[in-house]
Design a protein around this motif. Structure first.
Motif, PDB file in Angstrom:
ATOM      1  N   GLN A 241       0.925  -1.221  -0.141  1.00 18.75           N
ATOM      2  CA  GLN A 241      -0.120  -0.074  -0.181  1.00 18.75           C
ATOM      3  C   GLN A 241       0.989   1.248   0.092  1.00 18.75           C
ATOM      4  O   GLN A 241       0.427   2.403  -0.952  1.00 18.75           O
ATOM      5  N   ARG A 242       1.912   1.222   0.814  1.00 19.41           N
ATOM      6  CA  ARG A 242       2.648   2.416   0.961  1.00 19.41           C
ATOM      7  C   ARG A 242       3.443   2.517  -0.301  1.00 19.41           C
ATOM      8  O   ARG A 242       3.783   3.784  -0.917  1.00 19.41           O
ATOM      9  N   GLU A 243       4.035   1.611  -0.980  1.00 18.04           N
ATOM     10  CA  GLU A 243       4.746   1.798  -2.350  1.00 18.04           C
ATOM     11  C   GLU A 243       3.587   2.440  -3.392  1.00 18.04           C
ATOM     12  O   GLU A 243       4.404   3.014  -4.026  1.00 18.04           O
ATOM     13  N   VAL A 244       2.532   1.753  -3.354  1.00 16.73           N
ATOM     14  CA  VAL A 244       1.648   2.241  -4.592  1.00 16.73           C
ATOM     15  C   VAL A 244       1.121   3.679  -4.389  1.00 16.73           C
ATOM     16  O   VAL A 244       1.264   4.472  -5.312  1.00 16.73           O
ATOM     17  N   GLU A 245       1.043   3.928  -3.172  1.00 16.91           N
ATOM     18  CA  GLU A 245       0.735   5.395  -2.853  1.00 16.91           C
ATOM     19  C   GLU A 245       1.800   6.363  -3.079  1.00 16.91           C
ATOM     20  O   GLU A 245       1.503   7.350  -3.447  1.00 16.91           O
ATOM     21  N   ALA A 246       2.987   5.982  -2.706  1.00 16.74           N
ATOM     22  CA  ALA A 246       4.151   6.672  -3.083  1.00 16.74           C
ATOM     23  C   ALA A 246       4.411   6.996  -4.662  1.00 16.74           C
ATOM     24  O   ALA A 246       4.855   7.932  -4.931  1.00 16.74           O
ATOM     25  N   ARG A 247       3.929   5.965  -5.416  1.00 18.11           N
ATOM     26  CA  ARG A 247       4.131   6.021  -6.852  1.00 18.11           C
ATOM     27  C   ARG A 247       2.969   6.898  -7.646  1.00 18.11           C
ATOM     28  O   ARG A 247       2.761   6.898  -8.667  1.00 18.11           O
ATOM     29  N   GLY A 248       2.160   7.228  -6.563  1.00 15.23           N
ATOM     30  CA  GLY A 248       0.950   8.156  -7.143  1.00 15.23           C
ATOM     31  C   GLY A 248      -0.450   7.394  -7.318  1.00 15.23           C
ATOM     32  O   GLY A 248      -1.218   7.788  -8.142  1.00 15.23           O
ATOM     33  N   GLY A 249      -0.523   6.115  -7.031  1.00 14.05           N
ATOM     34  CA  GLY A 249      -1.480   5.100  -7.297  1.00 14.05           C
ATOM     35  C   GLY A 249      -2.821   5.265  -6.201  1.00 14.05           C
ATOM     36  O   GLY A 249      -3.959   4.746  -6.664  1.00 14.05           O
ATOM     37  N   GLY A 250      -2.657   6.415  -5.305  1.00 19.13           N
ATOM     38  CA  GLY A 250      -3.747   6.344  -4.399  1.00 19.13           C
ATOM     39  C   GLY A 250      -3.642   5.261  -3.192  1.00 19.13           C
ATOM     40  O   GLY A 250      -2.948   4.698  -3.432  1.00 19.13           O
ATOM     41  N   THR A 251      -4.831   5.468  -2.491  1.00 20.00           N
ATOM     42  CA  THR A 251      -4.871   4.662  -1.398  1.00 20.00           C
ATOM     43  C   THR A 251      -5.580   3.410  -1.821  1.00 20.00           C
ATOM     44  O   THR A 251      -6.520   3.462  -2.688  1.00 20.00           O
ATOM     45  N   PHE A 252      -5.184   2.142  -1.558  1.00 23.44           N
ATOM     46  CA  PHE A 252      -5.505   0.795  -2.175  1.00 23.44           C
ATOM     47  C   PHE A 252      -7.220   0.744  -1.844  1.00 23.44           C
ATOM     48  O   PHE A 252      -7.827   0.184  -2.795  1.00 23.44           O
ATOM     49  N   VAL A 253      -7.403   0.971  -0.937  1.00 25.22           N
ATOM     50  CA  VAL A 253      -9.077   0.805  -0.691  1.00 25.22           C
ATOM     51  C   VAL A 253      -9.948   2.098  -1.102  1.00 25.22           C
ATOM     52  O   VAL A 253     -11.206   1.799  -1.203  1.00 25.22           O
ATOM     53  N   ASP A 254      -9.292   3.269  -1.629  1.00 25.90           N
ATOM     54  CA  ASP A 254      -9.983   4.415  -2.053  1.00 25.90           C
ATOM     55  C   ASP A 254     -10.065   4.447  -3.616  1.00 25.90           C
ATOM     56  O   ASP A 254     -10.888   5.059  -4.078  1.00 25.90           O
ATOM     57  N   ALA A 255      -8.938   4.047  -4.118  1.00 24.01           N
ATOM     58  CA  ALA A 255      -8.530   4.410  -5.704  1.00 24.01           C
ATOM     59  C   ALA A 255      -9.055   3.197  -6.462  1.00 24.01           C
ATOM     60  O   ALA A 255      -8.800   3.474  -7.826  1.00 24.01           O
ATOM     61  N   HIS A 256      -9.947   2.263  -5.974  1.00 21.07           N
ATOM     62  CA  HIS A 256     -10.415   1.155  -6.943  1.00 21.07           C
ATOM     63  C   HIS A 256     -12.167   1.031  -6.490  1.00 21.07           C
ATOM     64  O   HIS A 256     -12.642   1.364  -5.695  1.00 21.07           O
TER      65      HIS A 256
END
Length: 299
Positions: free
Chosen positions: A25-40
């Motif tokens: 989750q931290r890595e995805v968010e750091a790459r601009g992918g948003g939070t896992f539970v909110d961006a999908h």
């Protein structure tokens, strides 16, 4: 191992799973992918043991994204039912699946939620050794799953009493770590499956494949064989084995009871005989035909 059962540290395994989930989750968010539970629009998790395990993983993901206790229980419940629950319908009927879990859960989501075009599906995959992956899928067309085939296989399962399951476990335990033995096959093995054939003196296991449909040679048609004989004799009068094989194959268009008679030709023996005739000497079954003097022109 002293027993057939693996040694499992349940709480420790869950802790590693949750730590890998948080790290992804931290890595995805750091790459601009948003939070896992909110961006999908939907989420698919690896299944550790059962749907309840995924529920705890989702709660952990929500806490990592928004802070512990910052999202109320009712809101977490509503998010879970919308984002995750459709992916667990099949798992609730199958149980733990290990390697296949993520992809079966994805199939369950496509089957029970029918994500519309443009939907984003967040996927968290996890495996032994604490290897984990988080990625997103974008639905670009109609997503379909063969419900009849998938659910049909589950519906076709035979319900057995607990005593039968215990008996299977007892038989497995009795052969655990056993060398130099050949198992007895009970019942009919399903098509396209592997089954153990033997265990050697050093513990090496040998398996055999159960094919879907074995090809059967038809019984030869006498009239067709006579017609074939004249052609084969003109081309190779010194190959009676080849003539026998071709005569048998010529019966392929037969109808009636004779068409399903047991095969009367040993194909392997015929091929070996023909190869020996053409090569001018005995040819070992494992020898390359080129080395034995039989090339494509000679054949």
């Amino acid at each position: 191992w002293p027993t057939m059962g693996p040694i499992v540290d349940g709480p420790g395994s869950m802790e590693v799973y949750f730590s890998c989930l948080a790290a992804c989750q931290r890595e995805v968010e750091a790459r601009g992918g948003g939070t896992f539970v909110d961006a999908h629009d939907f989420l698919v998790f690896h299944l550790g043991s059962g749907p309840k395990f995924v529920r705890h993983a989702f709660e952990s993901a929500v806490a990592a994204a928004h802070g512990e206790g910052s999202v109320g229980e009712e809101e977490v419940e509503a998010m879970f039912e919308r984002l995750v629950a459709p992916s667990l319908r099949l798992a609730s009927r199958i149980g733990p699946m290990h390697t296949a879990a993520t992809y079966v859960n994805l199939a369950s989501l496509l089957l029970h939620a029918s994500p519309p075009v443009g939907s984003r599906i967040g996927v968290f995959s996890y495996g032994s050794g604490a290897a984990s992956t988080m990625y997103a899928l974008r639905v670009r067309g109609e997503a379909r799953v063969d419900a009849a085939a998938l659910v049909g296989m589950l519906d076709a399962r035979e319900r057995l009493p607990p005593s039968d399951f215990v008996a299977v476990c007892d038989r497995f335990s009795a052969t655990y770590g056993r060398f130099d033995w050949t198992p007895r096959v009970r019942g009919v093995s399903p098509a396209r499956s592997y089954r153990i054939k033997a265990v050697g003196v050093l513990g090496r296991r040998e398996y055999e494949y159960v094919p879907f449909d074995e090809v059967q040679l038809r019984a030869p048609d006498v009239a067709a064989a006579e017609a074939t004989e004249s052609v084969v004799q003109a081309a190779s009068p010194s190959s009676p084995a080849l003539l026998q094989l071709l005569a048998s194959l010529a019966g392929g268009g037969m109808q009636g009871p004779a068409a399903t008679a047991a095969p009367s030709v040993d194909v392997a023996a015929v091929v070996a005989s023909v190869a020996s005739e053409v090569a001018g000497g005995e040819v070992d079954a494992d020898a390359p035909l080129m080395e034995a003097g039989l090339d494509s022109l000679g054949a």
